[in-house]
Each structure stands twice: as C-alpha cells, then as structure tokens.
Write an enzyme that holds these catalytic residues in place. Structure first.
Site, mmCIF file in Angstrom:
data_model
loop_
_atom_site.group_PDB
_atom_site.id
_atom_site.type_symbol
_atom_site.label_atom_id
_atom_site.label_comp_id
_atom_site.label_asym_id
_atom_site.label_seq_id
_atom_site.Cartn_x
_atom_site.Cartn_y
_atom_site.Cartn_z
ATOM 1 N N LYS A 94 -10.394 -10.288 8.206
ATOM 2 C CA LYS A 94 -9.337 -9.926 9.156
ATOM 3 C C LYS A 94 -8.544 -11.188 9.664
ATOM 4 O O LYS A 94 -8.828 -12.636 9.638
ATOM 5 C CB LYS A 94 -10.045 -9.382 10.571
ATOM 6 C CG LYS A 94 -11.014 -8.178 10.126
ATOM 7 C CD LYS A 94 -11.505 -7.451 11.413
ATOM 8 C CE LYS A 94 -12.219 -6.011 11.126
ATOM 9 N NZ LYS A 94 -12.518 -5.379 12.158
ATOM 10 N N TYR B 295 -7.375 3.111 9.481
ATOM 11 C CA TYR B 295 -8.519 3.493 10.687
ATOM 12 C C TYR B 295 -8.128 4.620 11.214
ATOM 13 O O TYR B 295 -8.467 4.784 12.697
ATOM 14 C CB TYR B 295 -8.240 2.292 11.569
ATOM 15 C CG TYR B 295 -9.167 0.987 11.264
ATOM 16 C CD1 TYR B 295 -10.388 1.034 11.278
ATOM 17 C CD2 TYR B 295 -8.415 -0.219 11.041
ATOM 18 C CE1 TYR B 295 -10.895 -0.237 10.844
ATOM 19 C CE2 TYR B 295 -9.030 -1.348 10.676
ATOM 20 C CZ TYR B 295 -10.393 -1.408 10.598
ATOM 21 O OH TYR B 295 -11.139 -2.530 10.293
ATOM 22 N N PHE C 82 -9.671 1.747 21.970
ATOM 23 C CA PHE C 82 -9.292 0.352 21.109
ATOM 24 C C PHE C 82 -8.203 0.391 19.913
ATOM 25 O O PHE C 82 -8.046 -0.430 19.635
ATOM 26 C CB PHE C 82 -10.448 -0.134 20.738
ATOM 27 C CG PHE C 82 -11.316 0.503 19.859
ATOM 28 C CD1 PHE C 82 -11.203 0.494 18.512
ATOM 29 C CD2 PHE C 82 -12.555 1.157 19.949
ATOM 30 C CE1 PHE C 82 -11.935 1.059 17.378
ATOM 31 C CE2 PHE C 82 -13.283 1.673 19.282
ATOM 32 C CZ PHE C 82 -13.144 1.730 18.017
ATOM 33 N N ARG D 252 -23.387 -4.245 5.175
ATOM 34 C CA ARG D 252 -23.328 -3.878 6.669
ATOM 35 C C ARG D 252 -24.473 -4.847 7.368
ATOM 36 O O ARG D 252 -24.422 -5.465 8.437
ATOM 37 C CB ARG D 252 -23.754 -2.551 7.080
ATOM 38 C CG ARG D 252 -22.591 -1.518 6.941
ATOM 39 C CD ARG D 252 -21.315 -1.427 7.439
ATOM 40 N NE ARG D 252 -21.469 -1.461 8.965
ATOM 41 C CZ ARG D 252 -20.341 -0.947 9.672
ATOM 42 N NH1 ARG D 252 -19.298 -1.042 9.323
ATOM 43 N NH2 ARG D 252 -20.584 -1.200 11.098
ATOM 44 N N THR E 171 -21.084 -4.807 14.945
ATOM 45 C CA THR E 171 -19.517 -4.959 15.579
ATOM 46 C C THR E 171 -19.398 -5.832 16.615
ATOM 47 O O THR E 171 -18.220 -6.237 16.595
ATOM 48 C CB THR E 171 -19.167 -3.466 15.850
ATOM 49 O OG1 THR E 171 -19.655 -2.267 15.063
ATOM 50 C CG2 THR E 171 -17.802 -3.484 16.448
ATOM 51 N N ARG F 193 -20.460 -11.911 11.270
ATOM 52 C CA ARG F 193 -20.033 -11.744 12.379
ATOM 53 C C ARG F 193 -20.363 -12.676 13.680
ATOM 54 O O ARG F 193 -19.676 -13.452 14.541
ATOM 55 C CB ARG F 193 -20.224 -10.375 12.892
ATOM 56 C CG ARG F 193 -18.994 -9.457 12.133
ATOM 57 C CD ARG F 193 -19.233 -7.962 12.529
ATOM 58 N NE ARG F 193 -18.225 -7.060 12.106
ATOM 59 C CZ ARG F 193 -18.169 -5.885 11.860
ATOM 60 N NH1 ARG F 193 -19.128 -5.215 12.209
ATOM 61 N NH2 ARG F 193 -16.873 -5.137 11.591
ATOM 62 N N ASN G 173 -13.390 -9.509 15.097
ATOM 63 C CA ASN G 173 -14.648 -9.723 14.538
ATOM 64 C C ASN G 173 -14.913 -10.002 13.274
ATOM 65 O O ASN G 173 -15.704 -9.763 12.630
ATOM 66 C CB ASN G 173 -15.584 -8.660 14.931
ATOM 67 C CG ASN G 173 -15.061 -7.155 14.323
ATOM 68 O OD1 ASN G 173 -14.253 -7.417 13.501
ATOM 69 N ND2 ASN G 173 -15.774 -6.046 14.656
ATOM 70 N N HIS H 150 -14.333 -6.512 7.988
ATOM 71 C CA HIS H 150 -14.547 -5.352 7.914
ATOM 72 C C HIS H 150 -15.627 -4.947 6.966
ATOM 73 O O HIS H 150 -15.605 -5.628 5.893
ATOM 74 C CB HIS H 150 -13.483 -4.364 7.924
ATOM 75 C CG HIS H 150 -13.429 -3.076 7.111
ATOM 76 N ND1 HIS H 150 -13.787 -2.010 8.130
ATOM 77 C CD2 HIS H 150 -13.623 -2.343 6.109
ATOM 78 C CE1 HIS H 150 -13.722 -0.660 7.504
ATOM 79 N NE2 HIS H 150 -13.848 -0.992 6.048
ATOM 80 N N GLU I 139 -11.745 3.659 0.938
ATOM 81 C CA GLU I 139 -11.352 2.361 1.094
ATOM 82 C C GLU I 139 -10.649 1.585 -0.037
ATOM 83 O O GLU I 139 -9.887 0.828 -0.210
ATOM 84 C CB GLU I 139 -12.094 1.867 2.108
ATOM 85 C CG GLU I 139 -12.217 2.301 3.404
ATOM 86 C CD GLU I 139 -13.373 1.745 4.515
ATOM 87 O OE1 GLU I 139 -13.977 0.769 4.034
ATOM 88 O OE2 GLU I 139 -13.292 2.209 5.622
HETATM 89 N N1 UDP Z 1 -13.189 -2.310 17.701
HETATM 90 C C1 UDP Z 1 -12.637 -2.811 19.167
HETATM 91 N N2 UDP Z 1 -13.139 -2.397 20.116
HETATM 92 C C2 UDP Z 1 -14.503 -1.755 20.182
HETATM 93 C C3 UDP Z 1 -14.926 -1.383 18.997
HETATM 94 C C4 UDP Z 1 -14.298 -1.420 17.999
HETATM 95 O O1 UDP Z 1 -11.723 -3.529 19.085
HETATM 96 O O2 UDP Z 1 -15.048 -1.405 21.330
HETATM 97 C C5 UDP Z 1 -12.637 -2.707 16.598
HETATM 98 C C6 UDP Z 1 -13.501 -3.678 15.789
HETATM 99 O O3 UDP Z 1 -12.309 -4.677 15.261
HETATM 100 C C7 UDP Z 1 -14.381 -2.877 14.935
HETATM 101 C C8 UDP Z 1 -13.057 -1.706 14.410
HETATM 102 O O4 UDP Z 1 -12.646 -1.636 15.657
HETATM 103 O O5 UDP Z 1 -14.526 -3.563 13.701
HETATM 104 C C9 UDP Z 1 -13.742 -0.400 14.100
HETATM 105 O O6 UDP Z 1 -14.697 0.095 14.753
HETATM 106 P P1 UDP Z 1 -15.857 0.444 14.322
HETATM 107 O O7 UDP Z 1 -16.877 1.212 15.283
HETATM 108 O O8 UDP Z 1 -15.994 1.409 12.941
HETATM 109 O O9 UDP Z 1 -17.009 -0.778 13.852
HETATM 110 P P2 UDP Z 1 -17.142 -1.503 12.292
HETATM 111 O O10 UDP Z 1 -17.638 -0.112 11.317
HETATM 112 O O11 UDP Z 1 -16.075 -2.567 12.189
HETATM 113 O O12 UDP Z 1 -18.580 -2.478 12.806
HETATM 114 MG MG MG Z 2 -16.459 1.109 10.953
#
Ligand code: UDP
Ligand code: MG
Length: 147
Positions: A11, A51, A59, A87, A93, A104, A114, A117, A128
């Site tokens: 990112k 997204y 968010f 993952r 996250t 992370r 974070n 992705h 994707e």
């Molecule tokens: N995100 C955020 N605030 C939150 C949760 C998610 O800004 O409270 C952002 C963060 O960059 C995250 C992305 O949105 O990586 C996608 O969210 P997801 O729940 O899919 O998390 P991920 O799969 O990336 O762990």
């Molecule tokens: Mg996700």
C-alpha cells in the site's frame, strides 16, 4: 482443493517508506513465488471497484482516499494454500493485534495504513488477480511454458 494464488498490494504508506524491498524479501523467504508484479498509482475509480464489498463501511471513503494517494505494488503470489498462508504471514488487519513476525506487525502504521493487502478467499483471489493482470502478464510456476 485450496488454491495456489493470492493477490497482494503493497500500500502507499509502505511504498513511500521504501518498504517494497524488505516486504518482497519476506514474501520470498516464506516460499511465495511472484508470478506477476507492477508498480502503479490506482485511480479513485479503480479503488472503489476493487473494494466495492466495503462500500457501506464507515472506513470506505478514507480507504479510497488512502489507496489512491500514491504508488502501490500489485503482485500475484503463488504457493500451496496461498490465500490462507499469506493471510497468516500478513497478520491481523489491525497491526496492534498482529502477531510478532507478521508483515503488518513490522510495517503497518495503523489499521487504516496497514502496509499490505491480501486476498481473503480463493474466489476473491481470482477476481483480484483478474482485476490487475492479463494472462500474458502472468508467469506461473504451474505453467510449463515458463518453468
Ligand atoms: N480498514 C480501515 N478501518 C477499519 C477496517 C479496515 O481503514 O476499521 C481498511 C484497512 O486498510 C483494511 C481494508 O480497509 O486493510 C480492508 O478491510 P478488511 O476488513 O477487508 O481487512 P483486510 O482483509 O485487509 O485485513
Ligand atoms: Mg479484506
């Protein structure tokens, strides 16, 4: 049978801190093969589409803003059970909840910024990978034409 590929994005925050090299090294050290890769700046529209599942979330606007704020690296990673394995390597996250040794934990600034992705299912990994890469831009370990 679990899939063998996942999509990652390094990112904007991580790219601007010069973490591309360190993150790719960790990815390789954990046995992932990079089968496609590009450095680009995403448009707001691209981020909105990528997204789209989150478009009702509080968010979402911040996420679109951040992900289009500077260059990113997009890459397809290959390994047995790639989605779950990656993952695990990237961690939670929210970096404050991520395990030591995860990408992370090491490189994220906050839950919003974070570092990386990772696809969350084989079905989403397909979507994707297709979102960013044509067939001719992929150099799969499982394609005898290339390896
Ligand atoms: N995100 C955020 N605030 C939150 C949760 C998610 O800004 O409270 C952002 C963060 O960059 C995250 C992305 O949105 O990586 C996608 O969210 P997801 O729940 O899919 O998390 P991920 O799969 O990336 O762990
Ligand atoms: Mg996700």
């Amino acid at each position: 049978m679990p899939g063998t590929k996942t999509l990652t994005i390094i990112k904007p925050g991580a790219v601007s801190h010069e973490y591309i090299g360190p993150i790719l090294k960790i990815i390789n050290d954990h046995g992932f093969h990079i089968s496609a890769m590009r450095l680009l700046r995403l448009t707001r529209k691209q981020v909105e589409n990528f997204y789209a599942v989150h478009n009702e979330k509080p968010f979402y606007n911040g996420l679109v803003e951040f992900m289009s704020s500077g260059p990113v690296v997009v890459a397809i990673l290959e390994k047995k059970n790639a989605v779950i394995e990656y993952r695990r390597l990237i961690g939670h996250t929210d970096p404050s909840k991520a395990e030591p040794g995860t990408i992370r934990k090491m490189f994220a600034e906050s839950v919003e910024r974070n570092a990386v992705h990772g696809s969350d299912s084989d079905e989403n990994a397909e979507f994707e990978c297709d979102f960013f890469f044509s067939r001719s831009e992929r150099f799969s370990l499982f394609d005898p034409l290339h390896f």
